[in-house]
Design a protein around this motif. Sequence first.
Motif, PDB file in Angstrom:
ATOM      1  N   GLN A  39      -6.209 -16.259  13.497  1.00 17.89           N
ATOM      2  CA  GLN A  39      -5.254 -15.159  13.536  1.00 17.89           C
ATOM      3  C   GLN A  39      -4.963 -14.801  12.086  1.00 17.89           C
ATOM      4  N   ALA A  40      -4.709 -13.552  11.821  1.00 20.33           N
ATOM      5  CA  ALA A  40      -4.598 -13.051  10.450  1.00 20.33           C
ATOM      6  C   ALA A  40      -3.566 -13.792   9.613  1.00 20.33           C
ATOM      7  N   LEU A  41      -2.440 -14.129  10.199  1.00 21.21           N
ATOM      8  CA  LEU A  41      -1.389 -14.780   9.416  1.00 21.21           C
ATOM      9  C   LEU A  41      -1.732 -16.228   9.070  1.00 21.21           C
ATOM     10  N   GLN A  42      -2.716 -16.819   9.735  1.00 23.49           N
ATOM     11  CA  GLN A  42      -3.123 -18.183   9.446  1.00 23.49           C
ATOM     12  C   GLN A  42      -4.385 -18.264   8.577  1.00 23.49           C
ATOM     13  N   ALA A  43      -5.119 -17.192   8.441  1.00 28.13           N
ATOM     14  CA  ALA A  43      -6.357 -17.196   7.651  1.00 28.13           C
ATOM     15  C   ALA A  43      -6.024 -17.377   6.173  1.00 28.13           C
ATOM     16  N   THR A  44      -6.872 -18.158   5.490  1.00 27.83           N
ATOM     17  CA  THR A  44      -6.598 -18.476   4.090  1.00 27.83           C
ATOM     18  C   THR A  44      -7.612 -17.838   3.147  1.00 27.83           C
ATOM     19  N   THR A  45      -7.234 -17.774   1.904  1.00 34.87           N
ATOM     20  CA  THR A  45      -8.136 -17.278   0.864  1.00 34.87           C
ATOM     21  C   THR A  45      -9.353 -18.187   0.750  1.00 34.87           C
ATOM     22  N   THR A  46      -9.153 -19.492   0.840  1.00 36.05           N
ATOM     23  CA  THR A  46     -10.279 -20.432   0.757  1.00 36.05           C
ATOM     24  C   THR A  46     -11.285 -20.162   1.861  1.00 36.05           C
ATOM     25  N   GLU A  47     -10.808 -19.959   3.087  1.00 37.28           N
ATOM     26  CA  GLU A  47     -11.716 -19.655   4.200  1.00 37.28           C
ATOM     27  C   GLU A  47     -12.476 -18.361   3.939  1.00 37.28           C
ATOM     28  N   LEU A  48     -11.791 -17.378   3.390  1.00 43.67           N
ATOM     29  CA  LEU A  48     -12.448 -16.106   3.083  1.00 43.67           C
ATOM     30  C   LEU A  48     -13.530 -16.309   2.026  1.00 43.67           C
ATOM     31  N   LEU A  49     -13.191 -16.987   0.944  1.00 45.28           N
ATOM     32  CA  LEU A  49     -14.156 -17.178  -0.137  1.00 45.28           C
ATOM     33  C   LEU A  49     -15.363 -18.007   0.287  1.00 45.28           C
ATOM     34  N   GLU A  50     -15.172 -18.905   1.244  1.00 43.71           N
ATOM     35  CA  GLU A  50     -16.279 -19.744   1.717  1.00 43.71           C
ATOM     36  C   GLU A  50     -17.137 -19.049   2.770  1.00 43.71           C
ATOM     37  N   ALA A  51     -16.664 -17.929   3.293  1.00 41.50           N
ATOM     38  CA  ALA A  51     -17.374 -17.241   4.379  1.00 41.50           C
ATOM     39  C   ALA A  51     -18.615 -16.517   3.853  1.00 41.50           C
ATOM     40  N   ASP A  52     -19.688 -16.645   4.628  1.00 41.45           N
ATOM     41  CA  ASP A  52     -20.908 -15.889   4.343  1.00 41.45           C
ATOM     42  C   ASP A  52     -20.879 -14.526   5.023  1.00 41.45           C
ATOM     43  N   GLY A  53     -20.004 -14.370   6.016  1.00 45.48           N
ATOM     44  CA  GLY A  53     -19.819 -13.114   6.735  1.00 45.48           C
ATOM     45  C   GLY A  53     -18.399 -13.051   7.272  1.00 45.48           C
ATOM     46  N   ALA A  59      -5.537  -4.173  15.838  1.00 42.61           N
ATOM     47  CA  ALA A  59      -5.002  -3.104  16.667  1.00 42.61           C
ATOM     48  C   ALA A  59      -4.721  -1.920  15.752  1.00 42.61           C
ATOM     49  N   GLU A  60      -4.742  -0.744  16.326  1.00 43.38           N
ATOM     50  CA  GLU A  60      -4.289   0.440  15.593  1.00 43.38           C
ATOM     51  C   GLU A  60      -2.776   0.495  15.777  1.00 43.38           C
ATOM     52  N   GLN A  61      -2.065   0.506  14.665  1.00 43.16           N
ATOM     53  CA  GLN A  61      -0.612   0.611  14.727  1.00 43.16           C
ATOM     54  C   GLN A  61      -0.162   1.741  13.819  1.00 43.16           C
ATOM     55  N   PHE A  62       0.458   2.734  14.427  1.00 44.42           N
ATOM     56  CA  PHE A  62       0.926   3.915  13.691  1.00 44.42           C
ATOM     57  C   PHE A  62      -0.216   4.582  12.922  1.00 44.42           C
ATOM     58  N   GLY A  63      -1.407   4.595  13.537  1.00 44.62           N
ATOM     59  CA  GLY A  63      -2.564   5.222  12.897  1.00 44.62           C
ATOM     60  C   GLY A  63      -3.137   4.407  11.755  1.00 44.62           C
ATOM     61  N   TYR A  64      -2.826   3.120  11.695  1.00 50.75           N
ATOM     62  CA  TYR A  64      -3.224   2.254  10.591  1.00 50.75           C
ATOM     63  C   TYR A  64      -3.626   0.902  11.172  1.00 50.75           C
ATOM     64  N   MET A  65      -4.093   0.004  10.318  1.00 55.75           N
ATOM     65  CA  MET A  65      -4.376  -1.369  10.755  1.00 55.75           C
ATOM     66  C   MET A  65      -3.056  -2.086  11.033  1.00 55.75           C
ATOM     67  N   SER A  66      -3.117  -3.216  11.725  1.00 57.92           N
ATOM     68  CA  SER A  66      -1.902  -3.984  11.994  1.00 57.92           C
ATOM     69  C   SER A  66      -1.335  -4.542  10.690  1.00 57.92           C
ATOM     70  N   GLY A  67      -0.032  -4.773  10.690  1.00 53.41           N
ATOM     71  CA  GLY A  67       0.622  -5.326   9.513  1.00 53.41           C
ATOM     72  C   GLY A  67       0.093  -6.707   9.143  1.00 53.41           C
ATOM     73  N   ALA A  68      -0.287  -7.505  10.136  1.00 52.72           N
ATOM     74  CA  ALA A  68      -0.804  -8.843   9.854  1.00 52.72           C
ATOM     75  C   ALA A  68      -2.166  -8.782   9.155  1.00 52.72           C
ATOM     76  N   ILE A  69      -3.007  -7.845   9.541  1.00 55.40           N
ATOM     77  CA  ILE A  69      -4.293  -7.676   8.850  1.00 55.40           C
ATOM     78  C   ILE A  69      -4.037  -7.196   7.423  1.00 55.40           C
ATOM     79  N   LYS A  70      -3.124  -6.266   7.247  1.00 50.57           N
ATOM     80  CA  LYS A  70      -2.771  -5.801   5.899  1.00 50.57           C
ATOM     81  C   LYS A  70      -2.240  -6.962   5.068  1.00 50.57           C
ATOM     82  N   ASP A  71      -1.426  -7.830   5.671  1.00 49.43           N
ATOM     83  CA  ASP A  71      -0.924  -9.010   4.980  1.00 49.43           C
ATOM     84  C   ASP A  71      -2.082  -9.906   4.531  1.00 49.43           C
TER      85      ASP A  71
END
Length: 152
Positions: A39-53, A59-71
């Motif tokens: 879930q977006a609020l639990q994902a870490t920078t380390t996990e992102l940097l280690e990801a190959d993909g 969800a679309e919220q107010f015509g934008y991405m969700s606040g948690a994805i933006k976070d």
Amino acid sequence: MKRILLVWHSQGGRTGRLAEAVAAGLAQAADEVTIYNRQALQATTTELLEADGILIGTAEQFGYMSGAIKDFFDRTYYPAEGKMQGRPYGLFVCAGNDGLGAIVNVERIAAGYGWKRALPPMLVKGEPTPEQLNAAEEWGATFAAGLSIGLF
């Protein structure tokens, strides 16, 4: 073994159902990939940097991405800046409207990370149908297979 980070957010459950289907597709390649399903609020920078993909689900919220994805993007962008050039990514959006605002804005941010779009965005309007959930599973399987053989 290639690593895939699946980051998603769902408040009402629709995007969560899509994420479950995508994860089921990724799991078909479990012998070739390691999946970090977060879930977006639990994902870490380390996990992102280690990801190959990377797969992003919002969800679309107010015509934008969700606040948690933006976070997630806000927390990880500067620590990852310049370190992820060419990483393949995919985006799936569950929308109540047209979903285009969410797609355009996530794609802008992905370009800032230097990611390369591997698959066309998946857009589902309203409640996902069984056919759309099957398509989401296939979409996930395609991403995992493509990443595992070096297609992306």
